[in-house]
Enzyme design. Structure first.
Site, mmCIF file in Angstrom:
data_model
loop_
_atom_site.group_PDB
_atom_site.id
_atom_site.type_symbol
_atom_site.label_atom_id
_atom_site.label_comp_id
_atom_site.label_asym_id
_atom_site.label_seq_id
_atom_site.Cartn_x
_atom_site.Cartn_y
_atom_site.Cartn_z
ATOM 1 N N LYS A 53 -5.111 6.854 -10.684
ATOM 2 C CA LYS A 53 -4.485 7.332 -9.660
ATOM 3 C C LYS A 53 -3.063 7.804 -9.747
ATOM 4 O O LYS A 53 -2.502 8.583 -9.167
ATOM 5 C CB LYS A 53 -4.515 5.927 -8.482
ATOM 6 C CG LYS A 53 -5.822 5.769 -7.798
ATOM 7 C CD LYS A 53 -5.989 4.445 -7.515
ATOM 8 C CE LYS A 53 -7.156 3.922 -6.797
ATOM 9 N NZ LYS A 53 -7.303 2.650 -6.434
ATOM 10 N N GLN A 97 -4.222 -2.999 -5.349
ATOM 11 C CA GLN A 97 -5.763 -2.730 -6.163
ATOM 12 C C GLN A 97 -6.293 -3.817 -5.788
ATOM 13 O O GLN A 97 -5.777 -5.097 -6.303
ATOM 14 C CB GLN A 97 -5.197 -2.416 -7.697
ATOM 15 C CG GLN A 97 -6.635 -1.875 -8.417
ATOM 16 C CD GLN A 97 -7.307 -0.813 -7.866
ATOM 17 O OE1 GLN A 97 -6.586 0.329 -7.636
ATOM 18 N NE2 GLN A 97 -8.446 -0.924 -7.583
ATOM 19 N N ASP A 120 -4.999 3.356 1.954
ATOM 20 C CA ASP A 120 -6.379 2.939 2.025
ATOM 21 C C ASP A 120 -7.252 2.917 3.181
ATOM 22 O O ASP A 120 -8.497 2.952 3.097
ATOM 23 C CB ASP A 120 -6.829 1.751 1.097
ATOM 24 C CG ASP A 120 -6.753 1.581 -0.530
ATOM 25 O OD1 ASP A 120 -7.137 2.851 -0.755
ATOM 26 O OD2 ASP A 120 -6.463 0.749 -1.222
#
Ligand code: NAD
Length: 307
Positions: A53, A97, A120
């Site tokens: 990422k 995460q 997200d």
């Protein structure tokens, strides 16, 4: 032969669009969009994902800030870090995460991320906006799925779409996006009866079960569009590990088009994360409606186009 929907190429196209949007934001006097990635502990797979990422951010001009915290970080400390990021005007996207260590309440932590920076798209406020078709940040994989479908079937009005899998991160948000596109959507899962019969009527199948090669050739209507979200690691006959999707790829060559595994949905997920970060930065720069305000406008379907 079914056409291959090239997720890598479409992701590259989306990255170019994202980079142009970053450049435009900066040219207008705004700071470069900033994405904070919080990683707790030393889970190997999570480290790989975070590295990917961060590398992807560099390519499009997004500033990435990594917060690596030890596995014994307390929940209070993690919440304090997120609180600080929520308030930081240089940060436009916050990503924590998962999986988090067992002593931390994942749901609580994900809900502590400001909905405006929730790139997200997992925060209940964004889930609510998605289900009511009122904007918000769309989860990355479902957004990527819509772009892949759009690349071969731009008008879903009245199309029969079967979604296999009803998870909160893939199946349910994909189903909501498809409904917004006026498709007729059937959501199926592990307890669904007669799944082959249901699939046989579908113009589009989105398979997100995590069940390798579940969808057989005889489940698929000639000319259908197939999106394979599933990824399972399997040992090949040559003793090498390989990735297998939810669709028996070799049996479905009578389909119109199919996404390969790997190289289909996977590359879109990170590209959509970058696009979401820029969207968040744009919203924050233009002082878009704050949390709780009513987003009156209908969803912008142009976002399903990667170009
Ligand atoms: P999940 O385990 O949370 O949900 C799976 C869903 O599929 C459940 O609703 C379950 O009822 C259904 N299901 C399982 N087996 C089934 C079967 N035999 N028949 C019908 N339905 C069945 O999984 P998830 O997080 O939604 O992920 C699904 C798959 O997609 C996994 O393989 C995952 O690795 C992959 N995935 C890929 C990406 C990507 O970027 N490419 C992103 C997220 C998930």
């Amino acid at each position: 032969m079914a056409d291959i929907i090239d997720g890598r190429a479409i992701a590259r196209q989306l990255d170019e669009k994202t980079k142009a949007e970053v450049d435009a934001l900066v040219a207008a006097g705004n700071p470069a969009p900033g994405l904070a990635v919080v990683l707790v502990g030393d889970d190997g797979a999570s480290q790989v994902y975070v590295r990917r990422k961060i590398k992807a951010c560099e390519k499009v001009g997004i500033r990435s800030i990594e917060h690596r915290l030890p596995a014994d970080t307390t929940q209070e400390h993690l919440l304090a870090v997120i609180d600080q990021l929520n308030k930081d005007p240089q940060i436009h996207g916050v990503l924590c995460q998962v999986p988090l260590p067992d002593h931390i309440d994942t749901r609580l932590v994900l809900r502590s991320i400001s909905p405006d920076k929730d790139v997200d798209g997992f925060h209940p406020v964004n889930v609510g906006r998605l289900t009511t078709g009122t904007g918000g940040i769309v989860p990355c994989t479902p957004l990527g799925v819509m772009m892949l479908i759009n690349s071969v079937l731009p008008d879903l009005k009245g199309k029969d779409v079967v979604v296999i899998g009803k998870s909160n991160i893939v199946g349910k948000p994909v189903a909501n996006l498809l409904l917004d596109a006026e498709a007729t959507v059937t959501v199926t899962h592990i307890y669904t009866e007669n799944l082959p019969d249901i699939c046989r009527k579908a113009d589009v199948i989105v398979a997100a079960a995590g069940a390798p090669e579940l969808v057989k050739g005889y489940w698929v209507k000639p000319g259908a569009v197939l999106i394979d979200v599933g990824i399972t690691r399997k040992m090949g006959e040559d003793g090498k590990e390989k990735l297998v999707g939810d669709i028996a790829f070799d049996e479905v060559q009578h389909a119109k088009a199919i996404t390969p595994v790997p190289g289909g949905v996977g590359p879109m997920t990170i590209a959509c994360l970058l696009a979401n970060t820029v969207q968040a930065a744009r919203n924050l720069a233009s002082e878009a409606p704050a949390e709780g305000d009513d987003y009156a406008d209908a969803p912008d379907r142009s976002m399903y186009s990667a170009s």
